[in-house]
Design a protein around this motif. Structure first.
Motif, PDB file in Angstrom:
ATOM      1  N   ALA A 143       0.828  -1.209   0.000  1.00 18.68           N
ATOM      2  CA  ALA A 143       0.000   0.000   0.000  1.00 18.68           C
ATOM      3  C   ALA A 143       0.860   1.256   0.000  1.00 18.68           C
ATOM      4  O   ALA A 143       0.512   2.267  -0.627  1.00 18.68           O
ATOM      5  CB  ALA A 143      -0.934  -0.011   1.210  1.00 18.68           C
ATOM      6  N   HIS A 144       1.999   1.225   0.694  1.00 18.24           N
ATOM      7  CA  HIS A 144       2.910   2.363   0.651  1.00 18.24           C
ATOM      8  C   HIS A 144       3.536   2.505  -0.736  1.00 18.24           C
ATOM      9  O   HIS A 144       3.703   3.608  -1.245  1.00 18.24           O
ATOM     10  CB  HIS A 144       4.001   2.230   1.727  1.00 18.24           C
ATOM     11  CG  HIS A 144       3.564   2.695   3.081  1.00 18.24           C
ATOM     12  ND1 HIS A 144       2.911   1.889   3.961  1.00 18.24           N
ATOM     13  CD2 HIS A 144       3.663   3.914   3.681  1.00 18.24           C
ATOM     14  CE1 HIS A 144       2.637   2.576   5.068  1.00 18.24           C
ATOM     15  NE2 HIS A 144       3.083   3.803   4.920  1.00 18.24           N
ATOM     16  N   ARG A 145       3.869   1.375  -1.351  1.00 18.24           N
ATOM     17  CA  ARG A 145       4.388   1.431  -2.712  1.00 18.24           C
ATOM     18  C   ARG A 145       3.404   2.131  -3.648  1.00 18.24           C
ATOM     19  O   ARG A 145       3.798   2.894  -4.535  1.00 18.24           O
ATOM     20  CB  ARG A 145       4.637   0.016  -3.233  1.00 18.24           C
ATOM     21  CG  ARG A 145       5.948  -0.615  -2.841  1.00 18.24           C
ATOM     22  CD  ARG A 145       6.038  -1.979  -3.490  1.00 18.24           C
ATOM     23  NE  ARG A 145       7.287  -2.661  -3.202  1.00 18.24           N
ATOM     24  CZ  ARG A 145       7.514  -3.920  -3.536  1.00 18.24           C
ATOM     25  NH1 ARG A 145       6.571  -4.621  -4.145  1.00 18.24           N
ATOM     26  NH2 ARG A 145       8.675  -4.484  -3.255  1.00 18.24           N
ATOM     27  N   SER A 146       2.123   1.836  -3.462  1.00 17.35           N
ATOM     28  CA  SER A 146       1.115   2.394  -4.368  1.00 17.35           C
ATOM     29  C   SER A 146       1.028   3.912  -4.280  1.00 17.35           C
ATOM     30  O   SER A 146       0.607   4.574  -5.227  1.00 17.35           O
ATOM     31  CB  SER A 146      -0.255   1.776  -4.074  1.00 17.35           C
ATOM     32  OG  SER A 146      -0.805   2.280  -2.867  1.00 17.35           O
ATOM     33  N   PRO A 153      -0.029   7.973 -11.634  1.00 16.48           N
ATOM     34  CA  PRO A 153      -0.356   8.788 -10.465  1.00 16.48           C
ATOM     35  C   PRO A 153      -0.425   7.947  -9.187  1.00 16.48           C
ATOM     36  O   PRO A 153      -0.575   6.723  -9.276  1.00 16.48           O
ATOM     37  CB  PRO A 153      -1.736   9.353 -10.823  1.00 16.48           C
ATOM     38  CG  PRO A 153      -2.351   8.282 -11.667  1.00 16.48           C
ATOM     39  CD  PRO A 153      -1.216   7.714 -12.480  1.00 16.48           C
ATOM     40  N   PRO A 154      -0.348   8.567  -8.029  1.00 11.42           N
ATOM     41  CA  PRO A 154      -0.393   7.821  -6.767  1.00 11.42           C
ATOM     42  C   PRO A 154      -1.783   7.263  -6.507  1.00 11.42           C
ATOM     43  O   PRO A 154      -2.787   7.768  -7.030  1.00 11.42           O
ATOM     44  CB  PRO A 154      -0.015   8.872  -5.721  1.00 11.42           C
ATOM     45  CG  PRO A 154      -0.431  10.175  -6.332  1.00 11.42           C
ATOM     46  CD  PRO A 154      -0.195  10.014  -7.803  1.00 11.42           C
ATOM     47  N   SER A 155      -1.856   6.216  -5.707  1.00 16.07           N
ATOM     48  CA  SER A 155      -3.152   5.634  -5.356  1.00 16.07           C
ATOM     49  C   SER A 155      -4.041   6.645  -4.648  1.00 16.07           C
ATOM     50  O   SER A 155      -5.254   6.692  -4.877  1.00 16.07           O
ATOM     51  CB  SER A 155      -2.948   4.403  -4.474  1.00 16.07           C
ATOM     52  OG  SER A 155      -2.202   4.737  -3.308  1.00 16.07           O
ATOM     53  N   ILE A 156      -3.460   7.441  -3.771  1.00 14.60           N
ATOM     54  CA  ILE A 156      -4.167   8.524  -3.083  1.00 14.60           C
ATOM     55  C   ILE A 156      -3.287   9.765  -3.177  1.00 14.60           C
ATOM     56  O   ILE A 156      -2.138   9.733  -2.728  1.00 14.60           O
ATOM     57  CB  ILE A 156      -4.436   8.191  -1.605  1.00 14.60           C
ATOM     58  CG1 ILE A 156      -5.306   6.933  -1.483  1.00 14.60           C
ATOM     59  CG2 ILE A 156      -5.110   9.368  -0.898  1.00 14.60           C
ATOM     60  CD1 ILE A 156      -5.550   6.494  -0.054  1.00 14.60           C
ATOM     61  N   PRO A 157      -3.775  10.857  -3.758  1.00 13.73           N
ATOM     62  CA  PRO A 157      -2.962  12.075  -3.831  1.00 13.73           C
ATOM     63  C   PRO A 157      -2.534  12.534  -2.442  1.00 13.73           C
ATOM     64  O   PRO A 157      -3.274  12.385  -1.466  1.00 13.73           O
ATOM     65  CB  PRO A 157      -3.911  13.090  -4.484  1.00 13.73           C
ATOM     66  CG  PRO A 157      -4.911  12.262  -5.229  1.00 13.73           C
ATOM     67  CD  PRO A 157      -5.082  11.017  -4.411  1.00 13.73           C
ATOM     68  N   LEU A 158      -1.344  13.080  -2.367  1.00 12.61           N
ATOM     69  CA  LEU A 158      -0.814  13.531  -1.084  1.00 12.61           C
ATOM     70  C   LEU A 158      -1.768  14.484  -0.386  1.00 12.61           C
ATOM     71  O   LEU A 158      -1.952  14.418   0.832  1.00 12.61           O
ATOM     72  CB  LEU A 158       0.550  14.204  -1.304  1.00 12.61           C
ATOM     73  CG  LEU A 158       1.248  14.770  -0.066  1.00 12.61           C
ATOM     74  CD1 LEU A 158       1.473  13.688   0.974  1.00 12.61           C
ATOM     75  CD2 LEU A 158       2.561  15.425  -0.460  1.00 12.61           C
ATOM     76  N   ALA A 159      -2.415  15.357  -1.145  1.00 13.53           N
ATOM     77  CA  ALA A 159      -3.329  16.329  -0.548  1.00 13.53           C
ATOM     78  C   ALA A 159      -4.549  15.670   0.093  1.00 13.53           C
ATOM     79  O   ALA A 159      -5.212  16.286   0.938  1.00 13.53           O
ATOM     80  CB  ALA A 159      -3.790  17.331  -1.608  1.00 13.53           C
ATOM     81  N   ASP A 160      -4.856  14.420  -0.293  1.00 14.93           N
ATOM     82  CA  ASP A 160      -6.016  13.725   0.254  1.00 14.93           C
ATOM     83  C   ASP A 160      -5.679  12.851   1.450  1.00 14.93           C
ATOM     84  O   ASP A 160      -6.572  12.223   2.032  1.00 14.93           O
ATOM     85  CB  ASP A 160      -6.658  12.853  -0.827  1.00 14.93           C
ATOM     86  CG  ASP A 160      -7.383  13.673  -1.883  1.00 14.93           C
ATOM     87  OD1 ASP A 160      -7.631  14.863  -1.632  1.00 14.93           O
ATOM     88  OD2 ASP A 160      -7.684  13.122  -2.958  1.00 14.93           O
ATOM     89  N   LEU A 161      -4.419  12.768   1.836  1.00 16.42           N
ATOM     90  CA  LEU A 161      -4.045  11.995   3.017  1.00 16.42           C
ATOM     91  C   LEU A 161      -4.345  12.803   4.276  1.00 16.42           C
ATOM     92  O   LEU A 161      -3.951  13.966   4.379  1.00 16.42           O
ATOM     93  CB  LEU A 161      -2.552  11.653   2.982  1.00 16.42           C
ATOM     94  CG  LEU A 161      -2.082  10.703   1.887  1.00 16.42           C
ATOM     95  CD1 LEU A 161      -0.559  10.615   1.888  1.00 16.42           C
ATOM     96  CD2 LEU A 161      -2.683   9.318   2.078  1.00 16.42           C
ATOM     97  N   PRO A 162      -5.054  12.229   5.252  1.00 14.35           N
ATOM     98  CA  PRO A 162      -5.286  12.954   6.509  1.00 14.35           C
ATOM     99  C   PRO A 162      -3.955  13.304   7.168  1.00 14.35           C
ATOM    100  O   PRO A 162      -3.041  12.478   7.204  1.00 14.35           O
ATOM    101  CB  PRO A 162      -6.074  11.954   7.355  1.00 14.35           C
ATOM    102  CG  PRO A 162      -6.664  10.990   6.376  1.00 14.35           C
ATOM    103  CD  PRO A 162      -5.683  10.893   5.257  1.00 14.35           C
ATOM    104  N   ALA A 163      -3.841  14.513   7.661  1.00 15.01           N
ATOM    105  CA  ALA A 163      -2.593  14.956   8.296  1.00 15.01           C
ATOM    106  C   ALA A 163      -2.767  14.931   9.809  1.00 15.01           C
ATOM    107  O   ALA A 163      -3.227  15.900  10.418  1.00 15.01           O
ATOM    108  CB  ALA A 163      -2.220  16.355   7.819  1.00 15.01           C
ATOM    109  N   THR A 164      -2.411  13.807  10.425  1.00 16.11           N
ATOM    110  CA  THR A 164      -2.567  13.653  11.874  1.00 16.11           C
ATOM    111  C   THR A 164      -1.254  13.320  12.570  1.00 16.11           C
ATOM    112  O   THR A 164      -1.140  13.483  13.780  1.00 16.11           O
ATOM    113  CB  THR A 164      -3.589  12.550  12.192  1.00 16.11           C
ATOM    114  OG1 THR A 164      -3.207  11.352  11.501  1.00 16.11           O
ATOM    115  CG2 THR A 164      -4.985  12.953  11.762  1.00 16.11           C
TER     116      THR A 164
END
Length: 373
Positions: free
Chosen positions: A263-266, A271-282
């Protein structure tokens, strides 16, 4: 989202996660350089217009409540509800936690359906129209509102989210089949010989009255106390209208170390599996992250602004506080918060635990690097 009671199942021990699950709760395992596993379902709920999610936990519940209260209950217009302990958390100043509370509310070995029964008062109190069931170890970004509209328009007893995957992986999930009208015709948990390439994405919408009725019918029978193994099959056998809603885009159930690494590889794909801007920042949200495609010492990696790097990092995900020594090589790896790779060390396909130190070469292809606290 009016009339929806959202519940978050967060009771797993994480025994299949190896060293990643030692000394911590599975929902709080870091993911993506910015988040923890549990943050995805909570972020989805918040962005879908829900103002509250009820926590259903059965393992080290106190530790999880304390963390979620500090991290999520500062979010304006959204909070995690803690059932019988919610008033205790509301009574203390923001950012703090109350005094002594029980570690858990029921035995950890019980199933997912017991979570609904044990907190029935909070699940069904106020007579919600629908119950949205979420899990704390799924990585995906999704707006639940369209699923709710379809669920209500069809007058379904249950709407299950599903995805199409490679058939060789179906045995790891709940397999589903639908007829031409989109009605569920088969549901088999972890089939030995899959006949479909569609799997249950493990979040779903129940008609609240019908869900409660089936929980009451199953109580006292020889059941496994599980939503997927008992409740959904019972509803299917009972002739209830169960429909599917396809989940577009990326969805991953993080159940093993290998899937965690993949999942980290993806995230590093183009394009990435989840755009960086869509990752929750916690995870240390004050530290900025960026994807570096080509820079001195770094190639196609997600790295934090506070990274100390004197080596070479390629195709890796690095968390805040990590350090890479002179001449060290990090490839296809994940460095968790505070991890250190000593000068001259080389790691490939590894996960270095929090505050772990790699002092010498780790064998290429190992899922988890040898790390010393």
């Amino acid at each position: 989202m009016n009339g929806v009671r959202a519940v978050l199942l967060a009771g797993g021990r994480g025994e299949r996660m190896g060293p990643l699950g030692v000394g911590r709760l599975k929902p709080l395992i870091p993911f993506g350089g910015t988040s923890r596993l549990i943050d995805f379902s909570l972020r989805n709920a918040c962005d879908s217009g829900l103002d509250e999610v009820l926590l259903l936990s059965q393992y080290e519940e106190r530790m999880l409540m304390d963390d979620l209260h500090r991290v999520w209950n500062r979010t304006p217009g959204f909070r995690v509800h803690f059932g019988p302990y919610d008033e205790a958390y509301r009574s203390v100043p923001p950012g703090t936690v109350p005094g002594a509370l029980p570690e858990r509310t029921w035995p950890a070995e019980r199933g997912t359906a017991d979570a609904l029964i044990s907190k029935e008062r909070w699940v069904f109190g106020g007579a919600p129209r629908d119950v949205l069931v979420l899990h704390a170890d799924h990585v995906y970004r999704f707006d639940y509102r369209d699923m709710l509209r379809e669920h209500r328009a069809s007058k379904a007893a249950l709407t299950v989210a599903y995805q199409r995957i490679e058939r060789r992986f179906v045995h790891l999930f709940g397999m589903v089949e639908f007829d031409d009208a989109g009605r569920l015709t088969a549901f088999v948990e972890k089939p030995a010989d899959p006949t479909s390439d569609l799997v249950f994405a493990a979040f779903c919408l129940f008609d609240a009255r019908i869900l409660r009725r089936y929980l009451e019918q199953l109580a006292g029978t020889a059941w496994q106390h599980d939503i997927s193994r008992d409740v959904i099959p019972a509803m299917l056998a009972g002739g209830e209208l169960i429909r599917g809603h396809r989940v577009p885009g990326y969805w991953e159930d993080i159940g093993t170390v290998d899937r965690y690494h993949l999942a980290h590889r993806s995230l590093l794909r183009q394009p990435p599996s989840i755009p960086l801007a869509d990752l929750p920042a916690t995870v240390r949200p004050e530290v900025a992250r960026r994807m570096v495609d080509e820079a001195p010492g770094i190639r196609r990696s997600l790295v934090p602004a506070d990274l100390v790097n004197h080596g070479q990092i390629t195709h890796s995900v690095v968390y805040p506080g990590a350090r890479v020594g002179a001449g060290a090589v990090v490839h296809d790896s994940v460095l968790l918060p505070g991890a250190a790779v000593a000068a001259g060390a080389r790691i490939d396909g590894a996960i270095v635990l929090e505050d772990g130190t790699v002092a010498q070469c780790a064998a290429g292809g190992d899922a988890v690097a040898e790390a010393h606290r």
